[in-house]
Design an enzyme around this catalytic site. Sequence first.
Site, PDB file in Angstrom:
ATOM      1  N   LYS A 141     -12.749  -1.997   0.286  1.00  0.00           N
ATOM      2  CA  LYS A 141     -11.912  -1.231  -0.595  1.00  0.00           C
ATOM      3  C   LYS A 141     -12.712  -1.187  -2.003  1.00  0.00           C
ATOM      4  O   LYS A 141     -13.624  -0.688  -2.169  1.00  0.00           O
ATOM      5  CB  LYS A 141     -10.490  -1.679  -0.726  1.00  0.00           C
ATOM      6  CG  LYS A 141      -9.817  -1.497   0.738  1.00  0.00           C
ATOM      7  CD  LYS A 141      -8.334  -1.640   0.748  1.00  0.00           C
ATOM      8  CE  LYS A 141      -7.760  -1.132   1.867  1.00  0.00           C
ATOM      9  NZ  LYS A 141      -7.229  -2.256   2.864  1.00  0.00           N
ATOM     10  N   HIS A 188      -5.659  -4.796  -1.347  1.00  0.00           N
ATOM     11  CA  HIS A 188      -5.266  -3.483  -2.382  1.00  0.00           C
ATOM     12  C   HIS A 188      -5.436  -3.914  -3.811  1.00  0.00           C
ATOM     13  O   HIS A 188      -5.295  -3.110  -4.715  1.00  0.00           O
ATOM     14  CB  HIS A 188      -4.188  -2.972  -2.167  1.00  0.00           C
ATOM     15  CG  HIS A 188      -4.210  -1.821  -1.023  1.00  0.00           C
ATOM     16  ND1 HIS A 188      -4.941  -0.930  -0.914  1.00  0.00           N
ATOM     17  CD2 HIS A 188      -3.798  -1.965   0.204  1.00  0.00           C
ATOM     18  CE1 HIS A 188      -4.829  -0.032   0.333  1.00  0.00           C
ATOM     19  NE2 HIS A 188      -4.230  -0.873   1.036  1.00  0.00           N
ATOM     20  N   SER A 222       0.724  -1.249  -0.115  1.00  0.00           N
ATOM     21  CA  SER A 222      -0.074   0.041   0.121  1.00  0.00           C
ATOM     22  C   SER A 222       0.979   1.196  -0.028  1.00  0.00           C
ATOM     23  O   SER A 222       0.591   2.473  -0.295  1.00  0.00           O
ATOM     24  CB  SER A 222      -0.935  -0.030   1.113  1.00  0.00           C
ATOM     25  OG  SER A 222      -0.084  -0.088   2.223  1.00  0.00           O
TER      26      SER A 222
HETATM   27  C1  LIG Z   1      -7.175  -2.615   4.432  1.00  0.00           C
HETATM   28  C2  LIG Z   1      -6.319  -3.773   4.392  1.00  0.00           C
HETATM   29  C3  LIG Z   1      -6.894  -4.834   5.406  1.00  0.00           C
HETATM   30  C4  LIG Z   1      -7.806  -4.570   6.466  1.00  0.00           C
HETATM   31  O1  LIG Z   1      -9.162  -4.822   5.878  1.00  0.00           O
HETATM   32  P1  LIG Z   1     -10.312  -4.434   6.554  1.00  0.00           P
HETATM   33  O2  LIG Z   1     -11.415  -5.343   5.829  1.00  0.00           O
HETATM   34  O3  LIG Z   1     -10.740  -3.176   6.650  1.00  0.00           O
HETATM   35  O4  LIG Z   1     -10.334  -4.935   7.976  1.00  0.00           O
HETATM   36  C5  LIG Z   1      -5.930  -5.842   5.460  1.00  0.00           C
HETATM   37  N1  LIG Z   1      -4.845  -6.130   4.572  1.00  0.00           N
HETATM   38  C6  LIG Z   1      -4.458  -5.367   3.729  1.00  0.00           C
HETATM   39  C7  LIG Z   1      -3.249  -5.410   2.878  1.00  0.00           C
HETATM   40  C8  LIG Z   1      -5.267  -4.009   3.618  1.00  0.00           C
HETATM   41  O5  LIG Z   1      -4.814  -3.159   2.878  1.00  0.00           O
END
Ligand SMILES: *Cc1c(COP(=O)(O)O)cnc(C)c1O
Length: 396
Positions: free
Chosen positions: A242, A211, A183
């Site tokens: 996301k 992501h 990220s």
């Molecule tokens: C955003 C993210 C998470 C967390 O996801 P949530 O569903 O908001 O708990 C986990 N792993 C990665 C790589 C992320 O970018």
Amino acid sequence: MYGRFQQHLKDQLAEIREAGLYKAERTICSPQGAEITLADGSKALNFCANNYLGLSDNPRLIAAAKKAMDERGFGMSSVRFICGKQDLHEQLEKAISDYFHTEDTILYAACFDANGGVFEPLLTKDDAIISDALNHASIIDGVRLCKAVRYRYENADMEDLERCLKEAQAQRFRIICTDGVFSMDGNVAPMDKICDLAEKYDALVLVDESHSAGVVGPTGRGVAEQFGLYGRIDIHTGTLGKSFGGAVGGFTTGRKEIIEMLRQRSRPYLFSNSLPPMLCAAGIELFKMLGESNELHDRQQANVKYFKDQMEAAGFDIHPTESAIVAVMLYDPILAGNFAREMAKENIFVTSFTYPVVPKGKDRIRVQLSAAHDFAQIDRAVAAFIKVGRKLGVIK
Ligand SMILES: *Cc1c(COP(=O)(O)O)cnc(C)c1O
């Protein structure tokens, strides 16, 4: 007792503020989208959401959620092994398996829970977890909850991964785990090489698609699609927060027996509420939509290219990206912080990342492009970057 503890907290909070690490939150009074409205009525363009496909305020998803709320109620008030599930949970799990070409799927309240609950049920102290140094906090926490021996390799460094795999031959089973897209830089894990090494050294492979899903691969189906690896990745974890609508929800999808074991033993699944019906229904609608057309993914990819090309032409140092994340490198923490603040004054929201979130000296602005943006909005962002960049002496 609280008096002394209160002082302790106040001192620590003051330290966080003084170090410039205090996280303030802005208040949004509109749906999430390319343009948002703030509490004071002002509007801004949002380039820091994970709203990659622009679905956070999508009418079809909202309608599906409303319908499910009318027909199936608000919440489940229990965990699945005690009270059961709705058919909507089953249908969403099936839709996720179909999307990723996997055998079965298990839903969680969040991907944080999926990662927190994936290692401990599967591995013991006799086994090894081999983890990329830049993996998400939830993978790190999941690994901590498991007694397996831990190995860490430098970000996407295949020589270092091979070193770990050789050392981990001492253990019974091995699993390599990696984010699909990292990220901070927006780089994609070299999954083809990871899978080759996994085969050579007899290891399982887990990838967190949070992501990468909806973004990476010709139709956005993630790293397996990108590298032609269907059937070679054992476990994918991911989020509904996301690309997939932006509400909440997480999942683990992959080999049948692995998912079956997680249903028996994974603690965040066993001891935490199941997803509300409206989120399941919106999720089902979402995967139906993504199956009908690749338009959102294509638009998002075009937006990334449109933004990146203009920024490079303007003289900015852009980290190579293969995702919807564009890192504008500034190499100075104070500059990065000032840059983001100046951009906000131009009503463009972007995030600055400084040490310790990124390595010292790798301070940057992170921009996230979405299918929701149009070219005119991207033009406004680039114009603001150029104005602020000149003012702060980043570009000529
Ligand atoms: C955003 C993210 C998470 C967390 O996801 P949530 O569903 O908001 O708990 C986990 N792993 C990665 C790589 C992320 O970018």
